[in-house]
Design an enzyme around this catalytic site. Structure first.
Site, PDB file in Angstrom:
ATOM      1  N   SER A 130       0.790  -1.231   0.000  1.00  0.00           N
ATOM      2  CA  SER A 130       0.000   0.000   0.000  1.00  0.00           C
ATOM      3  C   SER A 130       0.820   1.278   0.000  1.00  0.00           C
ATOM      4  CB  SER A 130      -0.964   0.002   1.189  1.00  0.00           C
ATOM      5  OG  SER A 130      -2.045  -0.855   0.911  1.00  0.00           O
TER       6      SER A 130
ATOM      7  N   ASN B 189      -9.227  -0.722  -0.041  1.00  0.00           N
ATOM      8  CA  ASN B 189      -8.401  -0.817  -1.246  1.00  0.00           C
ATOM      9  C   ASN B 189      -9.190  -0.467  -2.501  1.00  0.00           C
ATOM     10  OD1 ASN B 189      -5.757  -1.763  -0.296  1.00  0.00           O
ATOM     11  ND2 ASN B 189      -6.902  -3.521   0.443  1.00  0.00           N
TER      12      ASN B 189
ATOM     13  N   SER C 206       4.529 -11.091   6.010  1.00  0.00           N
ATOM     14  CA  SER C 206       3.559 -10.050   6.307  1.00  0.00           C
ATOM     15  C   SER C 206       2.441 -10.553   7.212  1.00  0.00           C
ATOM     16  CB  SER C 206       2.951  -9.496   5.013  1.00  0.00           C
ATOM     17  OG  SER C 206       1.919  -8.586   5.287  1.00  0.00           O
TER      18      SER C 206
END
Length: 404
Positions: free
Chosen positions: A100, A215, A382
């Protein structure tokens, strides 16, 4: 998910959290190595930063890389491995999927188009992309500003996708979506939520929508860039940002492969003994909100240019950096494609930048309030990053960004 400290939780603001919960991770092969300094740096800070990265790896992360800028000094460091199969060590110049952090690039291009008078910050998105989303969301049109700041009210398509079957991350890894299909997933969710009992409460006229990270907003903004310029997103970001700033390690891939020398990305998924490799990933899964590949040096150069006024006129940079509360009591605030964090340096002004998370990669790029200090830190895990690794990452941020 296990309880985390507020600062550690801030590091896990994943843009694409597709796994229901993090799972504990065993220690990974490490082999830490020293800092590669481009110029003289305070020895104490360099050593402390190295210890923090070694701590990230010791906690179970395969590899960690960072670049720090302080005034005119630059130093780079790394720890652990880029590839668990061949044991290749992580290097500060390795490419990663920046997740992002892409949003700041997209927001910058949108605001450049605003500066050129080609779109208006408060234009309804339907003026430029008619029929893409409902004309009214919660009783009002969705504007460009609201998309940039995550107050559009349009659901997050990745929240929907993570409910898709027993193994949503692997399914998404080799998926193919068009941008319109991603938006359609969100608008279908919007229609479904309108039918719930909670949705029947009338919205107060003039009351702003609540902040909600989505998103989908940045898929729409990427489509807006293409519609306005007549060029593909990668070409427009390339000609407006990447080439002028000489970001030689930054690309927007059009295939699943990650180009150039890079860290491989891993997750430790439930029921699997070996880390799953997510290095290759569909270029369409996060098109717009999270598809840039970059390096720590390139991201620091980008944010320094942004802070220095090289990319936007002053009034639009001010709009971008007008931060608003995301949740009551949260140390995270959000502007237009930028976020700020108050927990990294207690007693000092909040730092600003963006986090990025896609399967296999977490990237954090932040700048001190005065613009004098920067850090970009990336790790090759992640969704299943261990809690102790987050604690070590918080130490790295404090070392790099705080005056004390």
């Amino acid at each position: 998910m296990r309880r985390r400290t507020a600062a550690a939780s801030a590091l896990l603001a994943a843009a694409a959290a597709l796994v229901p919960a993090a799972v504990p991770a065993a220690a990974a092969p490490a082999g830490a190595h020293g800092a590669d300094r481009e110029a003289a740096s305070p020895a104490g800070k360099a050593a402390e930063l190295q210890r923090a990265l070694d701590g990230i790896v010791a906690a179970g992360v395969p590899g960690a890389i960072a670049e720090v800028r302080e005034g005119g000094r630059v130093w780079r460091t790394s720890s652990g491995v880029a590839d668990l199969q061949d044991g290749r060590r992580a290097q500060p110049a390795d490419r990663v999927r920046a997740g992002s952090v892409t949003k700041t690039f997209v927001a910058t291009v949108v605001l450049q188009l605003v500066a050129e008078g080609r779109i208006g910050l408060d234009d309804p998105i339907g003026r430029h992309l008619p029929g893409l989303v409902p004309d009214q969301v919660d009783g009002a049109p969705v504007t460009v500003r609201q998309l940039l700041g995550h107050t559009s009210g349009i659901p997050n398509y990745t929240d929907v996708l993570r409910r898709d079957g027993d193994d949503p991350v692997r399914k998404l890894q080799h998926s193919h979506y068009t941008p319109r299909e991603l938006v359609a997933i969100a608008t279908k969710e919007l229609e479904a939520t309108r039918k719930t009992p909670e949705a029947k409460e009338p919205r107060v006229p003039g009351q702003p929508r609540k902040w909600a990270y989505s998103n989908t907003n940045y898929v729409i903004l990427a489509m807006l860039i293409e519609k306005t310029t007549g060029r593909p997103l990668d070409q427009e970001i390339g000609r407006r940002i990447v080439r002028p700033l000489h970001l030689t390690g930054t690309t927007i891939p059009t295939t699943e492969q990650l180009p150039g020398r890079h860290m491989n990305g891993y997750e430790r998924l439930p029921g699997e003994t070996a880390p799953a490799d997510f290095t290759d990933f569909s270029p369409t899964a996060f098109w717009g909100p999270g598809n840039i590949v970059s390096t720590t040096a390139d991201l620091n150069r980008f944010y320094r240019a942004l802070a220095g006024g090289r990319l936007l006129p002053a009034h639009l940079l001010q709009e971008m950096r007008t931060f608003q509360e995301t949740e009551p009591g949260s140390e995270r605030a959000y502007g237009l494609g930028l976020e700020s964090r108050s927990a990294y340096c207690p007693g000092e002004k909040p730092v600003w930048g963006h986090t990025g998370s896609v399967p296999g990669y977490s990237t954090f790029s932040f700048t001190s309030a005065d613009g004098d200090r920067q850090i970009t830190l990336a790790v090759n895990i992640s969704l299943t990053i261990p809690e102790k690794a987050n604690d070590a990452a918080v130490k790295a941020f404090g070392t790099a960004l705080c005056k004390k």
